[in-house]
Design an enzyme around this catalytic site. Structure first.
Site, PDB file in Angstrom:
ATOM      1  N   LYS A 118       1.223  -1.412  -0.211  1.00 32.96           N
ATOM      2  CA  LYS A 118      -0.180  -0.364  -0.051  1.00 32.96           C
ATOM      3  C   LYS A 118       0.816   1.235  -0.341  1.00 32.96           C
ATOM      4  CE  LYS A 118      -3.896  -2.097   1.624  1.00 32.96           C
ATOM      5  NZ  LYS A 118      -3.615  -2.947   1.718  1.00 32.96           N
TER       6      LYS A 118
HETATM    7  C1  LIG Z   1      -4.110  -4.457   1.356  1.00 32.55           C
HETATM    8  C2  LIG Z   1      -3.388  -5.935   0.887  1.00 32.55           C
HETATM    9  C3  LIG Z   1      -4.079  -6.866   0.512  1.00 32.55           C
HETATM   10  C4  LIG Z   1      -4.573  -6.719  -0.989  1.00 32.55           C
HETATM   11  O1  LIG Z   1      -4.813  -5.553  -1.916  1.00 32.55           O
HETATM   12  P1  LIG Z   1      -5.889  -5.375  -2.502  1.00 32.55           P
HETATM   13  O2  LIG Z   1      -5.513  -4.099  -3.072  1.00 32.55           O
HETATM   14  O3  LIG Z   1      -7.531  -5.264  -1.884  1.00 32.55           O
HETATM   15  O4  LIG Z   1      -5.891  -6.453  -4.099  1.00 32.55           O
HETATM   16  C5  LIG Z   1      -3.013  -7.839   0.030  1.00 32.55           C
HETATM   17  N1  LIG Z   1      -1.922  -7.800   0.601  1.00 32.55           N
HETATM   18  C6  LIG Z   1      -0.845  -6.843   1.509  1.00 32.55           C
HETATM   19  C7  LIG Z   1      -0.396  -7.477   2.117  1.00 32.55           C
HETATM   20  C8  LIG Z   1      -1.668  -5.840   1.513  1.00 32.55           C
HETATM   21  O5  LIG Z   1      -2.143  -4.980   2.067  1.00 32.55           O
END
Ligand SMILES: *Cc1c(COP(=O)(O)O)cnc(C)c1O
Length: 452
Positions: free
Chosen positions: A110
């Site tokens: 993120k």
């Molecule tokens: C948020 C997150 C995801 C999922 O991401 P999406 O945008 O829902 O596809 C997967 N792995 C980690 C470690 C995350 O923080």
């Protein structure tokens, strides 16, 4: 470039306005008015370092930001990463690649989007001479990444609500140990759903919202999706030429945000063969891609908590493209999902997508197998993508978090506890958090006393 709503009832806006608004006023999500064709430029992009590639790519979309300023925003955003490549691509064995997306300040993917979004917000405040108060609820990774995107930024304050005792101790430290005066970590007595309900109540109060220029952190901001397109492009350009047209990107996903970005890039003329949508036991997307049935279920907490989602909010953008960019049809489908909790979807491209599911019983097993086979430690989210990997085809597995964020799960699986210097450093820092009841009036009072 202008941005239109997936639901077709909002007037088109420029990039900066779409970013500031987050959600479109008709309840839809903003999408670019058209997807530019990059196929003729790929040869020229191949050698660019990550920040330059990102600035070049975003320049097609952020047309209301002068190029030198956009370049500065991008350089600042990815300068906070601990690798010059930003998102390094490793080869574990012939044809099996891992795209590491965890080299940002909070060690999860993120950061790639929220560092950029934080700097875009800060720039907008400076340009308009305004302040902004960002508000969000989190069950872990998003809140930490959003906080690190805005921590210490002039003109901004951020308030993150999280359920007290239900985020991991390391995630809580990432939120509560920044030492920045504009960061407010609120430990709510209640569940994540309670936190979201409070947030909804606060945003529903239009006068309060506009008085404090509140903005929401969530997964639907178009800037996040566009920022994510860049690591697919960067990785694709670094694949051996023989694998570029056959490799499948394997993506751990919950909200469909990550995989949507890759798919949009494919629609821009980058010849990516396909994507595997890898879910945990909350498998709404796996069920959808195997049966065409989109059916909302109850969330079951898992070892990969950032994918514990049963309503994939970014799926609306995919639906928009799949339904011929027809806002009327998107509105009808969204109304059907809201009233019946399910929808039969037939319009997607089966040649491009495959899917898989990894249960909680399987996650430690996969962590063990990957460690034995390659000496490489994957976090529980990335493990979901390694499940059922097809060895006959080149793959790029997206590694979405650093394993040191989940020490207990990893230790239980392989008897080794991964560490990371930035997480170790957090353990010695003072925590500043505010315990508060899950009550809209109490939280409104807190925000009023600290808003900038
Ligand atoms: C948020 C997150 C995801 C999922 O991401 P999406 O945008 O829902 O596809 C997967 N792995 C980690 C470690 C995350 O923080």
């Amino acid at each position: 470039m202008r941005y239109v709503s997936t639901r077709g009832l909002a007037p088109p806006v420029g990039f900066s306005e779409a970013v500031a608004a987050g959600l479109a006023p008709d309840g839809g999500l903003f999408v670019p008015e058209f997807l530019p064709d990059l196929s003729g430029e790929l040869a020229a992009l191949g050698a660019l370092p990550y920040p330059e590639l990102c600035a070049r790519f975003l320049g097609r979309f952020a047309t209301d930001i002068p190029a030198p300023e956009l370049g500065e925003v991008v350089a600042r955003s990815y300068g906070a990463f601990d690798r010059p490549e930003v998102a390094p691509l490793l080869e574990l064995s012939g044809g099996l690649h891992v795209l590491e997306l965890f080299h940002g300040p909070t060690l999860a993917f993120k950061d790639l989007a929220l560092q950029l979004l934080g700097n875009l917000y800060a720039r907008q405040c400076a340009v308009r001479g305004e302040t902004i108060n960002v508000l969000g609820a989190t069950s872990g990774d998003t809140g930490a990444a959003a906080i690190h995107g805005l921590s210490g930024k002039t003109g901004t304050a951020i308030f993150i609500l999280y359920p007290d005792g239900r985020v991991s101790p390391l995630q809580e430290r990432q939120m509560a140990c920044t030492g920045a005066a504009n960061v407010h970590a609120l430990a709510l007595s209640g569940s994540f759903d309670d936190a979201q309900a409070v947030l909804k109540a606060l945003f529903a109060d239009g006068a309060f919202r506009s008085r404090h220029r509140l903005s929401a952190v969530n997964s639907i901001n178009i800037a996040r999706i566009l920022a994510q397109c860049v690591y697919y492009l960067h990785a694709w350009l670094r694949l051996p030429a023989a694998e570029r047209r056959t490799a499948e990107f394997v993506v751990p996903t919950g909200n469909f945000g990550n995989v949507l970005a890759g798919w949009m890039l494919q629609k821009m003329g980058v010849p990516i063969h396909g994507f595997r949508v890898a879910t945990n036991q909350n498998d709404i997307l796996h069920r959808l891609f195997t049966s065409g049935d989109y059916q909302v279920g109850a969330v079951r907490p898992s070892l990969a908590p950032s994918m514990d989602i049963q309503v994939a909010s970014n799926f609306e953008r995919f639906m928009y493209y799949s339904l011929g960019r027809d806002g009327d049809r998107v509105r009808a489908v969204m109304a059907e999902i809201a009233s019946k909790g399910r929808y039969r979807f037939s319009g997607f491209d089966r040649d491009t997508f495959s899917s898989s599911r990894c249960t909680d019983a399987e996650i430690p097993e996969v962590i063990r197998q990957v460690y034995r086979a390659y000496g490489y430690i994957v976090d529980p989210h990335t493990a979901c993508a390694f499940k059922g990997l097809d060895p006959s085809r080149p793959s790029v597995v997206l590694a979405t978090a650093h394993p040191a964020k989940f020490p207990e799960t990893i230790r239980a699986a392989i008897g080794v506890e991964p560490t990371h210097p930035s997480l170790e450093a957090l353990k010695g820092l003072p925590m500043v958090r505010h315990k508060i009841v899950a009550d809209a009036a109490a939280i409104r009072g807190f925000i009023e006393s600290r808003a900038i």
